[in-house]
Design a protein around this motif. Structure first.
Motif, PDB file in Angstrom:
ATOM      1  N   ALA A   1     -16.610  33.617  76.199  1.00 29.08           N
ATOM      2  CA  ALA A   1     -15.882  34.758  76.918  1.00 29.08           C
ATOM      3  C   ALA A   1     -14.639  34.294  77.641  1.00 29.08           C
ATOM      4  CB  ALA A   1     -16.637  35.488  77.878  1.00 29.08           C
ATOM      5  N   LEU A   2     -14.745  32.864  77.863  1.00 32.42           N
ATOM      6  CA  LEU A   2     -13.716  32.219  78.838  1.00 32.42           C
ATOM      7  C   LEU A   2     -12.450  31.820  77.994  1.00 32.42           C
ATOM      8  CD1 LEU A   2     -12.577  31.253  81.418  1.00 32.42           C
ATOM      9  CD2 LEU A   2     -13.650  28.895  80.661  1.00 32.42           C
ATOM     10  N   ALA A   3     -12.980  31.342  76.877  1.00 34.54           N
ATOM     11  CA  ALA A   3     -12.048  30.494  75.765  1.00 34.54           C
ATOM     12  C   ALA A   3     -11.354  31.495  75.171  1.00 34.54           C
ATOM     13  CB  ALA A   3     -12.721  29.648  74.937  1.00 34.54           C
ATOM     14  N   GLY A   4     -11.627  32.752  74.789  1.00 36.61           N
ATOM     15  CA  GLY A   4     -10.772  33.746  74.078  1.00 36.61           C
ATOM     16  C   GLY A   4     -10.632  33.210  72.541  1.00 36.61           C
ATOM     17  N   ILE A   5     -10.406  31.921  72.311  1.00 38.03           N
ATOM     18  CA  ILE A   5     -10.232  31.511  70.755  1.00 38.03           C
ATOM     19  C   ILE A   5     -11.205  30.406  70.701  1.00 38.03           C
ATOM     20  CG2 ILE A   5      -7.753  32.333  70.801  1.00 38.03           C
ATOM     21  CD1 ILE A   5      -7.210  29.334  71.131  1.00 38.03           C
ATOM     22  N   SER A   6     -11.417  30.182  69.262  1.00 34.41           N
ATOM     23  CA  SER A   6     -12.605  29.344  68.977  1.00 34.41           C
ATOM     24  C   SER A   6     -11.918  27.839  69.032  1.00 34.41           C
ATOM     25  CB  SER A   6     -13.278  29.383  67.505  1.00 34.41           C
ATOM     26  OG  SER A   6     -12.062  29.399  66.534  1.00 34.41           O
ATOM     27  N   MET A   7     -12.890  26.958  68.930  1.00 34.09           N
ATOM     28  CA  MET A   7     -12.164  25.395  68.966  1.00 34.09           C
ATOM     29  C   MET A   7     -11.439  25.175  67.737  1.00 34.09           C
ATOM     30  SD  MET A   7     -12.401  22.702  70.921  1.00 34.09           S
ATOM     31  CE  MET A   7     -13.906  22.101  71.635  1.00 34.09           C
ATOM     32  N   GLY A   8     -11.763  25.542  66.699  1.00 38.55           N
ATOM     33  CA  GLY A   8     -11.298  25.383  65.409  1.00 38.55           C
ATOM     34  C   GLY A   8      -9.672  26.306  65.351  1.00 38.55           C
ATOM     35  N   ALA A   9      -9.683  27.304  65.955  1.00 38.15           N
ATOM     36  CA  ALA A   9      -8.271  27.757  66.131  1.00 38.15           C
ATOM     37  C   ALA A   9      -7.270  26.982  66.975  1.00 38.15           C
ATOM     38  CB  ALA A   9      -8.259  29.218  66.821  1.00 38.15           C
ATOM     39  N   GLY A  10      -7.871  26.349  68.152  1.00 39.94           N
ATOM     40  CA  GLY A  10      -7.138  25.605  68.698  1.00 39.94           C
ATOM     41  C   GLY A  10      -6.599  24.281  68.002  1.00 39.94           C
ATOM     42  N   PHE A  11      -7.719  23.803  67.335  1.00 37.44           N
ATOM     43  CA  PHE A  11      -7.060  22.644  66.390  1.00 37.44           C
ATOM     44  C   PHE A  11      -6.076  22.967  65.635  1.00 37.44           C
ATOM     45  CE2 PHE A  11     -11.420  20.358  67.835  1.00 37.44           C
ATOM     46  CZ  PHE A  11     -10.591  19.505  68.420  1.00 37.44           C
ATOM     47  N   LYS A  12      -6.263  24.261  64.977  1.00 31.51           N
ATOM     48  CA  LYS A  12      -5.339  24.764  63.956  1.00 31.51           C
ATOM     49  C   LYS A  12      -3.677  24.750  64.598  1.00 31.51           C
ATOM     50  CE  LYS A  12      -5.132  29.365  62.906  1.00 31.51           C
ATOM     51  NZ  LYS A  12      -5.440  30.469  62.391  1.00 31.51           N
ATOM     52  N   TYR A  13      -3.768  25.365  65.739  1.00 31.07           N
ATOM     53  CA  TYR A  13      -2.541  25.281  66.511  1.00 31.07           C
ATOM     54  C   TYR A  13      -1.836  23.774  66.936  1.00 31.07           C
ATOM     55  CZ  TYR A  13      -3.231  30.238  67.135  1.00 31.07           C
ATOM     56  OH  TYR A  13      -3.773  31.480  66.784  1.00 31.07           O
ATOM     57  N   LEU A  14      -2.848  22.853  67.219  1.00 32.99           N
ATOM     58  CA  LEU A  14      -2.562  21.613  67.499  1.00 32.99           C
ATOM     59  C   LEU A  14      -2.047  21.058  66.393  1.00 32.99           C
ATOM     60  CD1 LEU A  14      -2.446  19.457  69.649  1.00 32.99           C
ATOM     61  CD2 LEU A  14      -4.850  18.793  69.016  1.00 32.99           C
ATOM     62  N   ALA A  15      -2.809  20.863  65.224  1.00 25.73           N
ATOM     63  CA  ALA A  15      -2.236  20.634  63.996  1.00 25.73           C
ATOM     64  C   ALA A  15      -0.874  20.973  63.671  1.00 25.73           C
ATOM     65  CB  ALA A  15      -3.262  20.824  62.834  1.00 25.73           C
ATOM     66  N   ALA A  16      -0.709  22.109  63.643  1.00 28.94           N
ATOM     67  CA  ALA A  16       0.739  22.847  63.336  1.00 28.94           C
ATOM     68  C   ALA A  16       1.789  22.525  64.216  1.00 28.94           C
ATOM     69  CB  ALA A  16       0.764  24.397  63.595  1.00 28.94           C
ATOM     70  N   ALA A  17       1.497  22.072  65.570  1.00 33.51           N
ATOM     71  CA  ALA A  17       2.584  21.571  66.239  1.00 33.51           C
ATOM     72  C   ALA A  17       2.841  19.872  66.229  1.00 33.51           C
ATOM     73  CB  ALA A  17       2.168  21.816  68.124  1.00 33.51           C
ATOM     74  N   LEU A  18       1.720  19.469  65.452  1.00 33.19           N
ATOM     75  CA  LEU A  18       1.993  17.933  65.567  1.00 33.19           C
ATOM     76  C   LEU A  18       2.832  17.885  63.993  1.00 33.19           C
ATOM     77  CD1 LEU A  18      -1.386  16.162  66.409  1.00 33.19           C
ATOM     78  CD2 LEU A  18       0.750  16.092  67.407  1.00 33.19           C
TER      79      LEU A  18
END
Length: 144
Positions: free
Chosen positions: A69-86
């Protein structure tokens, strides 16, 4: 806490730029490596603190509430955004380095023989293509 770190990071960045403009206006000569190292080290410390607070805060918050409930998005989605930014960021850094060396060489070659301007523009365009490839990879990562 996060806002305080962002504030200090912005203050360091703006202070560095304004100090550089002031030194250019006064036409002072100095060691550029020392100035850059000082600025980048302070900025790096702030970025490291930003990431440290960003990673530590959810851990303490997760102990109090439900993690999903705290995160709002999954860990995979976070890594997806990190990979796109990198992919975009690193491609842009590579493009800057490539265009810097190819562009300066092209200017030198055109100053000796103006008839080769078209050929040099092709090489500069090829170097700029690296950023476009990085952006395309980012779009593919985000929407696939």
């Amino acid at each position: 806490m996060m806002q305080l770190i962002v504030f200090f990071t912005v203050v360091i960045a703006v202070g560095t730029v304004s100090y550089g403009f002031r030194m250019m206006k006064l036409q002072r000569q100095g060691n550029i490596k020392t100035a850059m190292l000082t600025s980048l080290s302070l900025f790096g410390v702030m970025i490291a603190a930003f990431f440290a607070v960003g990673f530590i805060t959810p851990i303490f918050a997760a102990q109090e509430t439900n993690t999903a409930a705290l995160a709002g998005i999954s860990m995979g989605a976070g890594f997806k955004y990190l990979a796109a930014a990198l992919s975009t960021g690193l491609a842009t850094i590579g493009t800057g380095m490539a265009v810097g060396s190819v562009g300066s060489s092209a200017i030198g070659a055109v100053s000796e023989d103006p008839s080769i301007l078209g050929k040099t523009l092709i090489f500069v365009g090829m170097a700029e293509g690296i950023a476009i490839y990085g952006m395309i990879i980012s779009i593919l990562i985000l929407f696939m």
